[in-house]
Design a protein around this motif. Structure first.
Motif, PDB file in Angstrom:
ATOM      1  N   GLU A  42      10.906 -18.208  -4.982  1.00  0.00           N
ATOM      2  CA  GLU A  42      10.125 -19.249  -4.740  1.00  0.00           C
ATOM      3  C   GLU A  42       8.723 -18.947  -4.410  1.00  0.00           C
ATOM      4  N   GLN A  43       8.531 -17.665  -4.326  1.00  0.00           N
ATOM      5  CA  GLN A  43       7.148 -17.450  -3.995  1.00  0.00           C
ATOM      6  C   GLN A  43       6.132 -17.278  -5.087  1.00  0.00           C
ATOM      7  N   ARG A  45       4.959 -19.408  -7.070  1.00  0.00           N
ATOM      8  CA  ARG A  45       4.053 -20.429  -6.934  1.00  0.00           C
ATOM      9  C   ARG A  45       3.061 -20.570  -5.540  1.00  0.00           C
TER      10      ARG A  45
END
Length: 162
Positions: A42-43, A45
């Motif tokens: 998830e990181q 973005r």
């Protein structure tokens, strides 16, 4: 000579066959592999903490603070010896002329003459005093909380060893 080893070969082969019959290997069964559940990253973005844009914003914010030690350092022109780290410099002598003390620094096999008020090193190091045996500096560095603080430092005279 080769014929002499031939008889021992049969005896050795017999012993090996006997050991194979008598010894039963005991191998524990392997446990089944654990199930792997992939997680999405998830990181990707998120904002990169080391991006030039984020660092530039932080430096501009520091410049706007009137009490910041770094604000004064950012508004002045850099001197040539600020491109080198302090550990790559060595004090090799001092010179006194007309009542003012100067120091001789060796950096990359070049000799530089510096005086009180000159800057050197990559941490905004300003020379505060020069004696026959050392140069006293004031550096501006970040502490663990991210605040800019002054730190004293010295460069000692390096005597040549043979």
């Amino acid at each position: 000579m080769l014929a002499a080893c031939g008889g021992e070969q049969e005896e050795l082969q017999g012993w090996m066959d006997q050991q194979r019959r008598e010894v039963k290997p005991n191998v524990a069964p392997l446990s089944p592999p654990k199930r792997f559940d992939p997680q999405p990253y998830e990181q990707a973005r998120a904002i990169d903490p080391f991006s030039n844009q984020k660092l530039a914003v932080a430096l501009k914010q520091e410049q706007r603070q009137p009490n910041s030690l770094l604000a004064g350092e950012m508004n002045r022109r850099k001197q040539p010896l600020e491109a080198y780290p302090l550990d790559s410099m060595s004090m090799v002598g001092s010179v006194a002329r007309r009542g003012s003390q100067s120091a001789l620094l060796k950096v990359d096999n070049l000799l530089y003459q510096v005086k009180v008020g000159d800057y050197l090193g990559q941490n905004y190091g300003k020379i505060t005093k020069i004696t026959e045996t050392e140069i006293g500096l004031r550096e501006v560095v970040q502490d663990a909380a991210g605040e800019w603080i002054e730190r004293p430092s010295t460069l000692q005279l390096q005597e040549k060893t043979r």
